[in-house]
Design an enzyme around this catalytic site. Structure first.
Site, short mmCIF file in Angstrom:
data_model
loop_
_atom_site.label_atom_id
_atom_site.label_comp_id
_atom_site.label_asym_id
_atom_site.label_seq_id
_atom_site.Cartn_x
_atom_site.Cartn_y
_atom_site.Cartn_z
N HIS A 63 -25.84 47.30 36.29
CA HIS A 63 -25.10 47.51 35.28
C HIS A 63 -25.60 46.76 33.88
O HIS A 63 -26.42 45.64 34.28
CB HIS A 63 -23.66 46.92 35.67
CG HIS A 63 -23.08 47.52 36.81
ND1 HIS A 63 -22.06 46.99 37.55
CD2 HIS A 63 -23.07 48.99 37.14
CE1 HIS A 63 -21.79 47.72 38.32
NE2 HIS A 63 -22.34 48.83 38.43
N LYS A 72 -23.87 37.16 30.24
CA LYS A 72 -22.85 36.78 31.08
C LYS A 72 -23.51 35.78 31.96
O LYS A 72 -24.59 35.47 31.98
CB LYS A 72 -22.19 37.74 31.90
CG LYS A 72 -23.29 38.81 32.74
CD LYS A 72 -22.75 39.95 33.38
CE LYS A 72 -23.95 41.10 33.31
NZ LYS A 72 -23.16 42.24 34.06
N TYR A 132 -17.57 36.07 37.16
CA TYR A 132 -18.42 36.53 35.71
C TYR A 132 -17.61 35.84 34.57
O TYR A 132 -16.67 35.95 34.52
CB TYR A 132 -18.51 37.92 35.69
CG TYR A 132 -18.82 38.92 36.85
CD1 TYR A 132 -20.01 39.30 36.78
CD2 TYR A 132 -17.95 39.23 37.72
CE1 TYR A 132 -20.29 40.38 37.74
CE2 TYR A 132 -18.34 39.90 38.86
CZ TYR A 132 -19.19 40.39 38.88
OH TYR A 132 -19.75 41.29 39.97
N ASP A 168 -21.80 53.78 40.68
CA ASP A 168 -23.08 53.40 41.29
C ASP A 168 -23.84 54.09 42.09
O ASP A 168 -25.09 54.22 42.25
CB ASP A 168 -22.97 51.73 42.00
CG ASP A 168 -22.45 50.82 41.13
OD1 ASP A 168 -22.32 50.94 39.89
OD2 ASP A 168 -22.17 49.87 41.51
#
Length: 183
Positions: A63, A72, A132, A168
């Protein structure tokens, strides 16, 4: 907490805390603004925290976000994951290179992933919680997904893929994503 540059990905860092263990378990600082600042990052830039729980074999990714991208901090807070970062910044000296990490609840290490890099992971334990911390609010309209099994990337996933989202599973190849970016 120790900060180390990730040589495969320009601008990426691995933050390794120092857990304090005793008969009760352990205590570990997983975020330290001073350490983040020491490598040139703004600790106040991170605006959202999220967590995912995955079962063994699950792959999430690859991603990234379009537009300004998304930086991140990622860590496995429980269990163990095989974590992947792919540099998709055309002007980066590490363009198209990838780095792999084993992140675990035992070490509580955190990877800083610069904006413009794709990210994914595979759960290696029966349960794996991945945390995250991202630098801008999530906008689903900017989500970009690249096929986890793209032959050009040849990510060495350690386990057969068991489960993944439809997004995905049906993701386009890296070549298709790059072609869309150029259009």
């Amino acid at each position: 907490m120790k900060a180390t540059e990730v040589p495969e990905i320009a601008g990426a860092f691995l933050f390794e805390p120092t857990p304090h263990a005793d008969e009760r378990g352990f205590f570990s600082r997983t975020f330290d603004a001073d350490v983040i600042r020491s490598v040139g990052l703004d600790p106040h830039a991170f605006v959202q925290d999220s967590i995912s729980r995955s079962v063994r074999g699950v792959i999430r990714g690859l991603h990234l976000r379009s537009g300004a991208g998304e930086a991140k901090l990622v860590r496995c807070s429980y269990g163990k994951v095989f974590d992947v970062v792919v540099d998709l910044r055309p002007d980066s000296p590490t363009y198209l290179k990838q780095a792999h990490f084993e992140l675990s609840g035992e070490t509580q290490a955190t990877v800083y992933i610069p904006a413009g890099c794709a990210h994914g992971f595979q759960a290696l334990t029966p349960t794996a919680d991945t945390s995250y911390r991202i630098d801008r609010p999530h906008d689903p309209a900017e989500d970009v997904t690249i096929a986890f099994d793209d032959p050009e990337l040849a990510v060495p996933w350690p386990l057969p893929a068991t489960l993944m989202s439809a997004r995905d599973r049906e993701a386009p190849s890296l070549a298709q994503v790059l072609k869309q970016k150029e259009a």
